[in-house]
Design an enzyme around this catalytic site. Structure first.
Site, mmCIF file in Angstrom:
data_model
loop_
_atom_site.group_PDB
_atom_site.id
_atom_site.type_symbol
_atom_site.label_atom_id
_atom_site.label_comp_id
_atom_site.label_asym_id
_atom_site.label_seq_id
_atom_site.Cartn_x
_atom_site.Cartn_y
_atom_site.Cartn_z
ATOM 1 N N HIS A 327 -24.129 5.257 41.835
ATOM 2 C CA HIS A 327 -24.493 4.126 42.492
ATOM 3 C C HIS A 327 -26.100 3.907 42.275
ATOM 4 C CE1 HIS A 327 -20.473 3.912 44.079
ATOM 5 N NE2 HIS A 327 -20.846 2.538 44.343
ATOM 6 N N GLY A 328 -26.845 5.195 42.032
ATOM 7 C CA GLY A 328 -28.137 4.913 41.966
ATOM 8 C C GLY A 328 -29.022 6.217 42.125
#
Lengths: 499, 333
Positions: A327-328
């Site tokens: 996701h990041g």
């Protein structure tokens, strides 16, 4: 081009009209051109990355198919994986792992390539890079495993990689599922068009009206949790869970609707996730295309549950933490993944071998418990930094953390975050202290909740199909009215575009 | 196939009817509230076109004042209005707006309006990259969605679709930096670009207040004006529009703090600014527009902000500008 933009609302009918006007043989070319235009409107330079991924995976898959030697297949698979994850690493994770935003500054002026490279990195994360990287990686692994035959036509393979309805935020499709559908001969069909329209309309409603109106409401709270009281912090967490669901589910529905108009059935990405009665159940309903990708391409290759108990626990944690990292590049996502992993494991300790259906009060309790736990995890997902997540949590629980604790969190994050923590503390003095909410928005919010309760595990198009013509058009009228007059006025990209 | 097209046509027609009915419902329910929330300037403008003889378009310099040192807190336009007994002057202003917005609004002045004159602030700084790519631009463009002559529901829908120039802070900075790095100035190195000029040693190291202010002057005032500048194109369109609508157009060139600019940066900057200013005055006077040249009207002591080169003035400065405008109207009449 965003789905909720005027450009797209002009682009889509044009593509669909042309699609059905063109002879079947030419359609894939139209879709390929349309897909590259669709993506190129963000940043044309990033088309190079898609083209790179396409060529590398095309060549790797073809080479794997040509050889019988396991070792050569492995070499080509490794080349493909390194290339794909290498690009992902450079554009998404480089700064995170190096630990400095300005790593290259020291080298600027020493070599022209350094300046070129920093210039490219300056553009930020290419939209949807994690999505199309996973889709192409899935393809090469499937070819390696012999599950699918490699695509011989480079152009057609390029379309599989860049197919615009699901290019930037999924659903992450499998080659074996998407390929036959894209290249099949679809005739103009009223059912496809109307179901597509329904999904797009409902998707736009939940993205533009629900998600985009919640976002500006809660942003100030997450920016500075200390400035808001306990109740507001709790409400913001609950509202964020609605926002992210409406945002991502809305995007997925539009993607599915767009593909449906051209006769393609993309996989469902959501099935009423907040009605899940356990974390395991939640992950079979939330971002289904990603969770099944991790299951097939990470969890099972790691050995799944056919290993020792300790190894199985480790596998689960690896999958959830990697999911967080996907996701990041931020510790908040890692913690989010780890929370889900630990919750999943804690559930499994008691229920691993129990297959009985849960009903009644136990189910209601399970749904409530799961919803609350998922919300706690969302708090980390939404917060910009760990220290802010901690401050939110402290506010929600109702205690004041010491300055020393802030500093310790600051050290965990990165070298400069002490300053960030101090900024948070200082800015709390003057910030706003209550949510500003337009009461008129309660109407679409209630409509959304009622519709979601009715829809449950089905999909909007399936549910509305069962209603009478009058009821159906009454619902359309309301949704059109909400979309046209009550959409959020601020610019918010789809949350998952950044991933 | 015929049945299919019939089915589709009926539904498209139905959708059209829903939109038309929704428009009526919207106009009589939340439209006014949306305008007040998202585009308050439009309300000011509607009031002005209904009542004013003179519309006064400006950004923040019109109304900025010091609540500590000023005895007179009136805006420039209010001062003009108070001094012109036979003309009603109403301002349309908000922070950081510029000729692109003025142009859109002038287009919407109806024929039935009593407005016969348009005063527009010609702000030198608004032609520079620092203003054109500022992070306030998206919000200004967002407001402008409602200025267009379209059905209310369409304007609202376009707002929801973010159909306006959304310039992220990062993108704006990139554009600014690019211009400062590449635009050639009419000087030898190191004053040949903004970037090089800023690197030039002056007032101690980076971070000293004088150095920071000097660099701000260079970034905001050192550019070469030509016909390619988007703001010039906007002002040109304003001239055309006012000609078409038979409106008397007055450009008020706002004072800049030339004393401070010269002291901090040097005479080269003043030379460049003056060249640009003369080019502006010649261009628009040549087009038949009245240009009130207040460029060097005020001394350093008239400027409010001490840490940024803005066009915000103490009351004496605002009065001096107002007087120059009043003089014009008195002479005209």
């Amino acid at each position: 081009m965003l789905f909720d933009s005027l450009q797209f609302l002009i682009f889509l009918p044009l593509v669909i009209i042309l699609y059905y006007l063109l002879p079947h043989k030419m359609r894939w070319v139209l879709l390929l051109v349309a897909s590259y235009i669709f993506y190129g409107t963000w940043k044309a330079e990033f088309l190079i990355l898609i083209a790179y991924s396409t060529i590398v995976d095309y060549v790797a898959a073809r080479q794997m198919d040509r050889t019988e030697l396991r070792i050569r297949k492995r070499i080509w698979l490794t080349i493909s994986l390194l290339s794909n994850f290498g690009v992902l690493f450079i554009f998404k994770y480089f700064n995170f792992f190096i630990g400095r935003q300005d790593f290259f500054i020291d080298f600027v002026g020493q070599h022209p390539k350094v300046e070129w490279f920093t210039g490219v990195l300056e553009y930020g994360i290419p939209v949807g890079i994690s999505f199309y990287t996973f889709q192409t990686v899935g393809y090469t692994i499937d070819v390696y495993r012999g599950k699918v035959k490699p695509e011989k036509n480079l152009g057609k393979f390029a379309l599989f990689v860049s197919y615009f309805p699901q290019l930037v935020a999924g659903p992450i499709e499998r080659y074996g599922h998407l390929r036959p559908q894209i290249f099949a001969h679809h005739k103009l069909n009223y059912e496809s068009l109307s179901n597509g329209f329904r999904l797009i309309l409902y998707g736009l409603f939940i993205k533009m009206v629900i998600a985009d109106n919640i976002a500006p409401l809660i942003d100030p709270v997450y920016a500075n949790p200390l400035a808001f009281d306990q109740a507001t912090n709790i409400l913001s967490v609950l509202l964020f869970s609605l926002q992210i669901y409406a945002d991502f589910h809305g995007y997925s529905l539009i993607a599915i609707g767009v593909a449906k108009m051209m006769g393609v059935n993309l996989m469902d990405n959501f099935k009423a996730p907040y009605f899940a009665h356990s974390i395991q159940n939640f992950w079979s309903r939330w971002h289904i295309s990603l969770s099944t990708w991790f299951r097939d391409y990470l969890y099972i290759p790691l050995g799944g549950n056919r290993m020792s108990y300790f190894r199985w626990v480790l596998n689960i944690l690896i999958v959830f933490i990697v999911s967080g990292v996907w996701h990041g590049a931020n510790f908040t996502f890692i913690i989010w993944g780890a929370i889900h992993g630990l919750l999943y494991l804690s559930e499994q300790i008691f229920t691993r071998h129990r297959k009985t259906e849960i009903t009644g009060v136990r189910k209601a309790f399970g749904i409530t418990k799961t919803f609350l736990l998922v919300n706690v995890a969302w708090l980390f997902f939404r917060s910009d930094t760990l220290s802010k997540a901690y401050l939110s949590l402290a506010k929600i629980i109702g205690f004041t953390p010491s300055a020393k604790t802030y500093q310790n969190i600051g050290h965990m994050e990165n070298a400069t975050s002490n300053q960030k923590v101090e900024n948070v503390l200082n800015s709390s003095v003057t910030a706003q202290t209550e949510l500003v909410f337009d009461p008129i928005l309660i109407i679409p919010l209630l409509a959304f909740i009622v519709l979601e309760l009715i829809i449950q595990k089905n999909r909007f198009d399936q549910v509305i199909n069962k209603t009478s013509f009058t009821v159906r058009w009454l619902i359309y009228s309301c949704l059109i009215y909400f979309v046209m007059t009550m959409s959020g006025a601020e610019f918010y990209q789809f949350i998952y575009f950044q991933f | 196939m015929k049945d299919l097209w019939k089915k589709i046509s009926i539904r498209v027609l139905l959708l059209g009817m829903i939109v038309i009915l929704s428009n009526y419902l919207y106009r009589y329910t939340t439209y006014e509230k949306d305008i007040a929330e998202n585009s308050p300037l439009w309300l000011e403008f509607q009031n002005a076109v209904a009542e004013a003889d003179v519309i006064y378009f400006s950004s923040s310099p019109n109304a900025a004042y010091s609540d500590i040192y000023d005895d007179d807190n009136r805006s420039i336009s209010k001062m003009v209005d108070d001094d012109l007994n036979d003309l009603k002057v109403i301002s349309v202003d908000t922070g950081a707006i510029h000729a692109d917005i003025f142009k859109t609004l002038i287009r919407r002045i109806p024929e039935s309006s009593p407005v016969n004159s348009v005063v527009v602030h010609l702000n030198y700084r608004s032609f520079g990259a620092g203003w054109m790519y500022s992070n306030l631009e998206s919000s200004i463009q967002k407001q402008a969605v409602f200025y267009h002559d379209r059905p209310a529901i369409i304007n609202r829908f376009l707002l929801g679709l973010n159909h306006y120039d959304v310039l992220s802070e990062k993108e704006g900075k990139r554009k600014m930096d690019h211009l400062w790095e590449t635009e050639e100035l009419p000087f030898e190195f190191p004053r040949n670009t903004v970037e090089n000029w800023c690197k030039l040693d002056k007032w101690g190291g980076y971070g000293t207040p004088e150095r920071t202010l000097a660099d701000s002057y260079i970034k905001n005032f050192a550019f070469v004006l030509d016909e390619e500048n988007p703001r010039i194109q906007d002002f040109d369109e304003i001239v055309e529009l006012c000609n078409e609508k038979n409106l008397d157009l007055i450009f008020v060139l706002l004072p800049e703090n030339l004393e401070q600019a010269e002291e901090l940066v040097g005479k080269e900057l003043i030379q460049l600014m003056t060249t640009n200013k003369n080019w502006l005055v010649d261009r628009y006077e040549g087009s038949g527009v009245t240009v009130i040249d207040n460029f060097s009207l005020l001394p350093d002591s008239s400027f409010l902000e001490r840490d940024f080169p803005s066009e915000h003035y103490y009351d004496e400065g605002r009065q001096a500008i107002a007087q120059s405008i009043v003089n014009y109207f008195k002479q005209r009449n």
